[in-house]
Design an enzyme around this catalytic site. Structure first.
Site: not given
Lengths: 179, 179
Positions: A7, A68, A141
């Site tokens: 992420d 992501e 996260d």
């Protein structure tokens, strides 16, 4: 199959490694965040995060990396740093010949929780359930990185194997060109 | 002082190396573009550009790297790729302990042509003049990379030396931590 989910973020970059043993059976290997000090120049912040990602790749040796997908419509103040980290992460994986998959936040929500409109808490609860954890990994996260890895396992088994074969074929072609 | 200017881009990434011999006296060392095939996955495109940047750093051994500062207000279709390449470029420089400076397009125009509102042709003409070239380097990305390197020389002599000293001090501290 072992997947490293990333992420991307400049202050906190979530990292989560998941092992899949087929279907929805999977287990946690490692989870954490790479951080960089906000008072450093941007180049050194990116370098610090990149070094940590390299260390995770070397230590956990994943078969695939899921990052992501960053959109420019996101938070304008942070989107550039996020995009830069995602670039550094993708190159770290590509340098090792690993297939890289990009998943949007909606794709992650849909794959993990069954709904593209699930809220963060619902996705985090599914991460805990699928990996049989005692609690939600913190910070968010870290949990998001695991959700990315889980998404990749659930969406991508067959597709990843095709991508890996194609990446290997391209790497061979490239070596042929250089030789 | 030798400066590598990088105009980040995924399809064409401009690269230009300039030697400064004090004041406005400077000369061209190398200019070109790194390219990546548009049909490759994004991770491999970034890897291809990153590999080329590494090769330029190894070959030309600049003392500093100047990268165009990317804004999220730019062309939304390409800004993510541009930001990702800029991240990869900064890490390539930071990994070698080189100081990285970011300059905005307006700063480049102002430093090279004397006006932050100069058009591309005026900036390109000043690149030709300052480096005593026979013609404008093509494509535009290559000329833009030289303009970035020139901007860095003209703006940044003293500041770069300070930044380099700080970067070296930080690198030493870091090694101390690792040892």
């Amino acid at each position: 199959m072992r997947v490293l989910g990333i992420d991307p973020g400049l202050t906190r970059c979530g990292l989560g490694v998941v092992d899949s043993s087929g279907g929805r059976a999977m287990s946690l290997v490692a989870v954490g965040v790479a951080r960089s000090a906000t008072d450093l120049p941007i180049a050194e912040r990116l370098h610090a995060i990149g070094t940590e990602i390299d260390a995770w790749l070397d230590l956990h040796r994943p078969d695939a990396v899921a990052v992501e997908r960053v959109f420019s419509q996101h938070n304008v103040r942070t989107v550039m740093g996020t995009a830069q980290v995602s670039g550094v992460a993708m190159v770290a994986a590509a340098r090792r010949g690993l297939p890289v998959a990009l998943h949007t936040p909606s794709e992650v929500k849909a794959a993990v929780s069954g709904s593209g409109r699930a809220d963060k808490a619902q996705v985090a609860a599914m991460v805990v359930r699928l990996l049989r954890l005692d609690a939600t990994p913190k910070p968010a996260d870290a949990s998001d990185a695991l959700a990315l890895a889980i998404c990749h396992v659930l969406r991508g088994g067959a597709q990843s194997r095709i991508d890996a074969a194609l990446a290997a074929a391209r790497a061979t072609r490239r070596q042929g060109t250089l030789a």
